[in-house]
Write a protein that holds these residues in place. Structure first.
Motif: not given
Length: 181
Positions: A7-15
């Motif tokens: 997964x990339x950072x953009x695919x994760x919830x901000x926290x």
């Protein structure tokens, strides 16, 4: 090829976005955390757990890296070994000492370090004896012995996740090798 997507950072919830980035190499996304990021709650808990082991085991940086490299060697985790070779060097281990850990040749290590290697290998194998435990406690005390066992067991668990997901060394990196010299 990894068994789960990275997964990339953009695919994760901000926290959780910073959870897939190396704390030692700012800006570098690590495949192991990107793979575990498929379950953000597990990633969060694992990073908190590993952070506690890293910061509160009672081991010196050098001792911690000896435990992690020993665990990686014992379970043949090329990914974890690769990640920690440079960290171990920064913590004061010489390439010859790192090579010796891969071969389970403890002669170049101090008495306390030899006891930690023996204890770590026993923890990973599930074969800790009273004598091994008592030897480590004699050198580092109860609190740090608990920390050493927890670091070994924690990195054993991480290594098993790496294996389960077939996590690959990051693109552009070349395996450091089991022998540095």
């Amino acid at each position: 090829m990894a068994r789960v997507p990275y997964v990339t950072q953009d695919e994760l919830d901000p926290e959780y976005r910073d959870h897939i980035v190396s704390s030692l190499q700012p800006g570098k996304t690590l495949n192991v955390y990107s793979a575990i990021g498929n379950n953000q709650s597990v990633l969060d808990g694992l990073r908190e757990f590993l952070g506690a082991l890293w910061n509160h085991s009672g081991l010196t940086d050098r001792q911690r890296e000896i435990v992690i490299l020993t665990t990686s060697s014992e379970i043949d985790s090329t990914y974890e070994w690769h990640q920690h070779v440079n960290i171990a060097t920064d913590a004061g281990l010489e390439p010859a000492e790192i090579d010796a850990i891969a071969r389970d040749d403890r002669r170049s290590l101090s008495e306390v370090e030899r006891a930690l290697v023996a204890y770590t290998r026993a923890v990973v194998r599930g074969r800790v004896t009273d004598a091994l435990h008592d030897a480590v406690v004699e050198y580092v005390g109860e609190e740090t012995a608990v920390g050493a066992a927890a670091v070994a067991a924690g990195y054993l668990a991480l290594g098993r996740l790496i294996d389960a997901f077939a996590v690959e060394i990051e693109a552009g990196d070349t395996f450091a090798g089991w022998e540095l010299e």
